[in-house]
Scaffold this motif. Structure first.
Motif, PDB file in Angstrom:
ATOM      1  N   LYS A  23       0.831  -1.213   0.000  1.00  0.00           N
ATOM      2  CA  LYS A  23       0.000   0.000   0.000  1.00  0.00           C
ATOM      3  C   LYS A  23       0.866   1.264   0.000  1.00  0.00           C
ATOM      4  N   HIS A  24       2.058   1.147   0.532  1.00  0.00           N
ATOM      5  CA  HIS A  24       2.967   2.296   0.604  1.00  0.00           C
ATOM      6  C   HIS A  24       4.048   2.274  -0.479  1.00  0.00           C
ATOM      7  N   GLY A  25       3.841   1.481  -1.518  1.00  0.00           N
ATOM      8  CA  GLY A  25       4.741   1.497  -2.670  1.00  0.00           C
ATOM      9  C   GLY A  25       5.915   0.545  -2.602  1.00  0.00           C
ATOM     10  N   VAL A  26       5.901  -0.387  -1.648  1.00  0.00           N
ATOM     11  CA  VAL A  26       7.002  -1.346  -1.522  1.00  0.00           C
ATOM     12  C   VAL A  26       6.606  -2.621  -2.265  1.00  0.00           C
ATOM     13  N   VAL A  27       7.437  -3.030  -3.222  1.00  0.00           N
ATOM     14  CA  VAL A  27       7.161  -4.259  -3.977  1.00  0.00           C
ATOM     15  C   VAL A  27       8.388  -5.158  -3.953  1.00  0.00           C
ATOM     16  N   GLU A  28       8.134  -6.463  -3.952  1.00  0.00           N
ATOM     17  CA  GLU A  28       9.226  -7.430  -3.948  1.00  0.00           C
ATOM     18  C   GLU A  28       9.830  -7.514  -5.351  1.00  0.00           C
ATOM     19  N   ILE A  29      11.137  -7.633  -5.414  1.00  0.00           N
ATOM     20  CA  ILE A  29      11.838  -7.770  -6.693  1.00  0.00           C
ATOM     21  C   ILE A  29      11.802  -9.240  -7.094  1.00  0.00           C
ATOM     22  N   PRO A  30      11.256  -9.563  -8.270  1.00  0.00           N
ATOM     23  CA  PRO A  30      11.263 -10.965  -8.694  1.00  0.00           C
ATOM     24  C   PRO A  30      12.696 -11.438  -8.921  1.00  0.00           C
ATOM     25  N   ALA A  31      13.011 -12.640  -8.447  1.00  0.00           N
ATOM     26  CA  ALA A  31      14.387 -13.110  -8.563  1.00  0.00           C
ATOM     27  C   ALA A  31      14.491 -14.558  -9.013  1.00  0.00           C
ATOM     28  N   ALA A  32      13.738 -15.459  -8.436  1.00  0.00           N
ATOM     29  CA  ALA A  32      13.880 -16.894  -8.722  1.00  0.00           C
ATOM     30  C   ALA A  32      13.631 -17.178 -10.199  1.00  0.00           C
ATOM     31  N   GLY A  33      14.649 -17.765 -10.862  1.00  0.00           N
ATOM     32  CA  GLY A  33      14.539 -18.113 -12.276  1.00  0.00           C
ATOM     33  C   GLY A  33      14.766 -16.952 -13.229  1.00  0.00           C
ATOM     34  N   GLU A  34      14.952 -15.756 -12.710  1.00  0.00           N
ATOM     35  CA  GLU A  34      15.184 -14.573 -13.547  1.00  0.00           C
ATOM     36  C   GLU A  34      16.656 -14.499 -13.962  1.00  0.00           C
ATOM     37  N   VAL A  35      16.906 -13.787 -15.046  1.00  0.00           N
ATOM     38  CA  VAL A  35      18.293 -13.523 -15.461  1.00  0.00           C
ATOM     39  C   VAL A  35      18.924 -12.601 -14.421  1.00  0.00           C
ATOM     40  N   LYS A  40      21.264 -17.405 -14.758  1.00  0.00           N
ATOM     41  CA  LYS A  40      19.977 -17.137 -14.107  1.00  0.00           C
ATOM     42  C   LYS A  40      20.084 -17.434 -12.619  1.00  0.00           C
ATOM     43  N   VAL A  41      19.125 -16.910 -11.868  1.00  0.00           N
ATOM     44  CA  VAL A  41      19.107 -17.084 -10.417  1.00  0.00           C
ATOM     45  C   VAL A  41      18.627 -18.496 -10.088  1.00  0.00           C
ATOM     46  N   ALA A  42      19.467 -19.243  -9.366  1.00  0.00           N
ATOM     47  CA  ALA A  42      19.118 -20.608  -8.970  1.00  0.00           C
ATOM     48  C   ALA A  42      18.437 -20.637  -7.607  1.00  0.00           C
ATOM     49  N   HIS A  43      18.822 -19.723  -6.711  1.00  0.00           N
ATOM     50  CA  HIS A  43      18.266 -19.729  -5.359  1.00  0.00           C
ATOM     51  C   HIS A  43      18.245 -18.289  -4.832  1.00  0.00           C
ATOM     52  N   VAL A  44      17.172 -17.938  -4.134  1.00  0.00           N
ATOM     53  CA  VAL A  44      17.062 -16.615  -3.506  1.00  0.00           C
ATOM     54  C   VAL A  44      17.317 -16.783  -2.016  1.00  0.00           C
ATOM     55  N   ALA A  45      18.397 -16.185  -1.531  1.00  0.00           N
ATOM     56  CA  ALA A  45      18.718 -16.262  -0.102  1.00  0.00           C
ATOM     57  C   ALA A  45      17.894 -15.245   0.686  1.00  0.00           C
ATOM     58  N   ILE A  52      25.660 -13.761  -4.168  1.00  0.00           N
ATOM     59  CA  ILE A  52      26.462 -14.142  -3.004  1.00  0.00           C
ATOM     60  C   ILE A  52      27.309 -15.375  -3.311  1.00  0.00           C
ATOM     61  N   SER A  53      26.925 -16.129  -4.360  1.00  0.00           N
ATOM     62  CA  SER A  53      27.748 -17.258  -4.813  1.00  0.00           C
ATOM     63  C   SER A  53      27.203 -17.772  -6.139  1.00  0.00           C
ATOM     64  N   GLN A  54      27.915 -18.770  -6.687  1.00  0.00           N
ATOM     65  CA  GLN A  54      27.493 -19.442  -7.909  1.00  0.00           C
ATOM     66  C   GLN A  54      27.514 -20.941  -7.659  1.00  0.00           C
ATOM     67  N   ILE A  55      26.551 -21.639  -8.251  1.00  0.00           N
ATOM     68  CA  ILE A  55      26.516 -23.095  -8.116  1.00  0.00           C
ATOM     69  C   ILE A  55      26.067 -23.710  -9.437  1.00  0.00           C
ATOM     70  N   PRO A  56      26.536 -24.935  -9.705  1.00  0.00           N
ATOM     71  CA  PRO A  56      25.976 -25.633 -10.864  1.00  0.00           C
ATOM     72  C   PRO A  56      24.567 -26.117 -10.514  1.00  0.00           C
ATOM     73  N   SER A  57      23.643 -25.971 -11.458  1.00  0.00           N
ATOM     74  CA  SER A  57      22.258 -26.408 -11.208  1.00  0.00           C
ATOM     75  C   SER A  57      21.555 -26.671 -12.532  1.00  0.00           C
ATOM     76  N   ASP A  58      20.329 -27.146 -12.433  1.00  0.00           N
ATOM     77  CA  ASP A  58      19.528 -27.416 -13.621  1.00  0.00           C
ATOM     78  C   ASP A  58      19.043 -26.131 -14.279  1.00  0.00           C
ATOM     79  N   VAL A  59      19.119 -25.023 -13.560  1.00  0.00           N
ATOM     80  CA  VAL A  59      18.700 -23.723 -14.100  1.00  0.00           C
ATOM     81  C   VAL A  59      19.751 -23.265 -15.112  1.00  0.00           C
ATOM     82  N   GLU A  60      19.305 -22.613 -16.148  1.00  0.00           N
ATOM     83  CA  GLU A  60      20.186 -22.111 -17.210  1.00  0.00           C
ATOM     84  C   GLU A  60      21.278 -21.205 -16.628  1.00  0.00           C
ATOM     85  N   SER A  61      22.448 -21.254 -17.229  1.00  0.00           N
ATOM     86  CA  SER A  61      23.583 -20.447 -16.771  1.00  0.00           C
ATOM     87  C   SER A  61      23.248 -18.953 -16.834  1.00  0.00           C
TER      88      SER A  61
END
Length: 194
Positions: free
Chosen positions: A134-146, A166-171, A155-164
């Motif tokens: 309501k006050h203009g705060v929105v979450e930034i989409p991250a999971a699976g995004e470039v 792209k975001v594999a995990h949101v901490a 914060i780090s890089q890991i090998p995963s099934d997600v395309e190189s």
């Protein structure tokens, strides 16, 4: 008398030194310039001078008005930004409380014993998200995004099934206040399949 036909008085300066013809001509030109300067300008010349002075004054007035208007716009924009983003520090602190509530849900044991408590905490998180939205705060989409360094913090890089790349995990979820990032998403970026 000298041989050039002038008397000694004509060739000597008031101090008694000889005056050359070039110096005499320079003195005569200076005298003529002073005499011309003392002649009042004609009516047309005076009108033209006044017109050009008035045009120059109009130009300076327009420049001053434009500078004043630009200053007012800049001050108004700065004031609006200060009001718009005045709550940034408070929101960042509240986001840490939201993160702790999410961690509490993740850490809670599964089962019927604490299900009512988990539902209550989830409802509090939902309510907090609604109030922040309501006050203009929105979450930034991250999971699976470039990965975007403007809104994501790797914060780090890991090998995963997600395309190189792209975001594999949101901490930690990131958030924007209106159009400004107030906290980037902390993410783990994929390096591609292992």
């Amino acid at each position: 008398m000298k041989s050039d036909g002038k008397t000694e008085l004509e060739n000597e300066s008031p101090s008694g030194e000889d005056v050359s013809a070039a110096e005499q001509q320079t003195t005569d030109e200076a005298f003529l310039d002073e005499a011309v300067a003392d002649v009042p300008p004609t009516r047309d010349e005076e009108m033209e001078r006044l017109r050009s002075a008035a045009a120059e004054a109009d130009k300076r007035v327009l420049q001053a008005q434009a500078e004043a208007e630009n200053f007012r716009k800049r001050m108004r924009r700065d004031f609006e930004d200060q009001v718009k983003f005045a709550s940034t520090d408070l929101i960042v602190d509240l986001l840490q409380v939201r993160d702790n509530l999410n961690r509490a849900i993740d850490a809670a044991p599964s089962g019927e014993q604490g299900s009512g408590l988990l539902e209550g905490v989830a409802m509090v998180i939902k309510q907090m998200d609604d109030v922040l939205g309501k006050h203009g705060v929105v979450e930034i989409p991250a999971a699976g995004e470039v990965f975007d360094p403007n809104v994501h913090e790797a914060i780090s890089q890991i090998p995963s099934d997600v395309e190189s790349g792209k975001v594999a995990h949101v901490a930690v979820s990131g958030f924007k206040l209106h159009d400004r990032v107030i906290r980037p998403s902390q993410v783990v970026v994929s390096t591609g399949p292992a």
